[in-house]
Scaffold this motif. Structure first.
Motif, PDB file in Angstrom:
ATOM      1  N   ASN A 110       0.825  -1.214   0.000  1.00  0.00           N
ATOM      2  CA  ASN A 110       0.000   0.000   0.000  1.00  0.00           C
ATOM      3  C   ASN A 110       0.858   1.262   0.000  1.00  0.00           C
ATOM      4  O   ASN A 110       0.465   2.289  -0.567  1.00  0.00           O
ATOM      5  N   ARG A 114       1.062   4.463  -2.636  1.00  0.00           N
ATOM      6  CA  ARG A 114       1.087   5.857  -2.156  1.00  0.00           C
ATOM      7  C   ARG A 114       2.299   6.594  -2.701  1.00  0.00           C
ATOM      8  O   ARG A 114       2.207   7.716  -3.180  1.00  0.00           O
ATOM      9  N   TRP A 159      -4.989   9.245 -11.407  1.00  0.00           N
ATOM     10  CA  TRP A 159      -6.372   8.883 -11.096  1.00  0.00           C
ATOM     11  C   TRP A 159      -6.465   7.410 -10.691  1.00  0.00           C
ATOM     12  O   TRP A 159      -7.120   7.061  -9.701  1.00  0.00           O
ATOM     13  N   ARG A 162      -4.800   6.916  -7.283  1.00  0.00           N
ATOM     14  CA  ARG A 162      -5.666   7.513  -6.258  1.00  0.00           C
ATOM     15  C   ARG A 162      -6.856   6.605  -5.977  1.00  0.00           C
ATOM     16  O   ARG A 162      -7.263   6.427  -4.826  1.00  0.00           O
ATOM     17  N   SER A 163      -7.413   5.995  -7.017  1.00  0.00           N
ATOM     18  CA  SER A 163      -8.539   5.071  -6.846  1.00  0.00           C
ATOM     19  C   SER A 163      -8.126   3.871  -6.004  1.00  0.00           C
ATOM     20  O   SER A 163      -8.926   3.378  -5.195  1.00  0.00           O
ATOM     21  N   LEU A 165      -5.793   3.932  -3.716  1.00  0.00           N
ATOM     22  CA  LEU A 165      -5.617   4.448  -2.347  1.00  0.00           C
ATOM     23  C   LEU A 165      -6.954   4.618  -1.651  1.00  0.00           C
ATOM     24  O   LEU A 165      -7.054   4.428  -0.446  1.00  0.00           O
ATOM     25  N   ASP A 166      -7.986   4.991  -2.393  1.00  0.00           N
ATOM     26  CA  ASP A 166      -9.310   5.164  -1.819  1.00  0.00           C
ATOM     27  C   ASP A 166      -9.865   3.868  -1.242  1.00  0.00           C
ATOM     28  O   ASP A 166     -10.672   3.879  -0.320  1.00  0.00           O
ATOM     29  N   LYS A 167      -9.426   2.724  -1.814  1.00  0.00           N
ATOM     30  CA  LYS A 167      -9.898   1.423  -1.346  1.00  0.00           C
ATOM     31  C   LYS A 167      -9.207   1.008  -0.047  1.00  0.00           C
ATOM     32  O   LYS A 167      -9.704   0.126   0.651  1.00  0.00           O
ATOM     33  N   GLN A 168      -8.108   1.606   0.278  1.00  0.00           N
ATOM     34  CA  GLN A 168      -7.318   1.153   1.440  1.00  0.00           C
ATOM     35  C   GLN A 168      -7.747   1.858   2.714  1.00  0.00           C
ATOM     36  O   GLN A 168      -8.228   2.903   2.768  1.00  0.00           O
TER      37      GLN A 168
END
Length: 168
Positions: A110, A114, A159, A162-163, A165-168
């Motif tokens: 992860n 990032r 994008w 970032r998508s 990262l949004d799941k983590q």
């Protein structure tokens, strides 16, 4: 005969003044150097990712480093088009690069995402700065067009990362 046609000398038509060439090549080489750092970092992650995300991230990093290699070639060849000298050694790349590679430990998967997200965001800002500078001070539409195309590709990668990262 109604009009006399004057043919322009190809050299006059195509080649820019030396000062402009150096200015353009400087921006392109900086992007080339930063792309090299990003490529090596992505390869490092591709080779060393472990854990439950291994399969997906391994494939993602594979796609990214192949794209980056293509961008390197485009940037280096464009430096040559404007009669510059493309950076050709890791030593030169590291000296010119403003992106810094990871040192030491391999981050968790992860954190790899990032870190790449941050690096690509930085690259997007660098591309925007280069485009603005070239638009303001040159008429090198070829380089500007190429950089705008690469900018859009980097924005898409931002994008996607970032998508994730949004799941983590």
């Amino acid at each position: 005969m109604c009009c006399k046609i004057k043919f322009l000398n190809y050299t006059e038509l195509f080649y820019m003044k030396q000062k402009q060439q150096e200015f353009i090549a400087g921006y392109l080489n900086k992007l080339l150097a930063n792309t090299s750092v990003l490529l090596i970092q992505t390869l490092n992650y591709h080779w060393n990712v472990t854990g439950k995300e291994f399969h997906d991230y391994h494939l993602l990093f594979d796609k990214q480093y192949n794209e980056l290699f293509g961008y390197l070639d485009l940037l280096a060849e464009r430096v040559r088009v404007v009669e510059g000298v493309a950076l050709g050694s890791m030593d030169a790349m590291i000296k010119v690069a403003t992106l810094k590679e990871d040192k030491g430990e391999i981050p968790a998967p992860n954190q790899m995402i990032r870190r790449l997200f941050e690096q690509y965001e930085y690259q997007v800002a660098e591309y925007r700065d280069a485009i603005k500078a070239l638009q303001a001070d040159t008429d090198d539409f070829g380089s500007i067009n190429m950089l705008e195309d690469l900018l859009m590709k980097h924005e898409k990668t931002v994008w996607m990362l970032r998508s994730l990262l949004d799941k983590q």
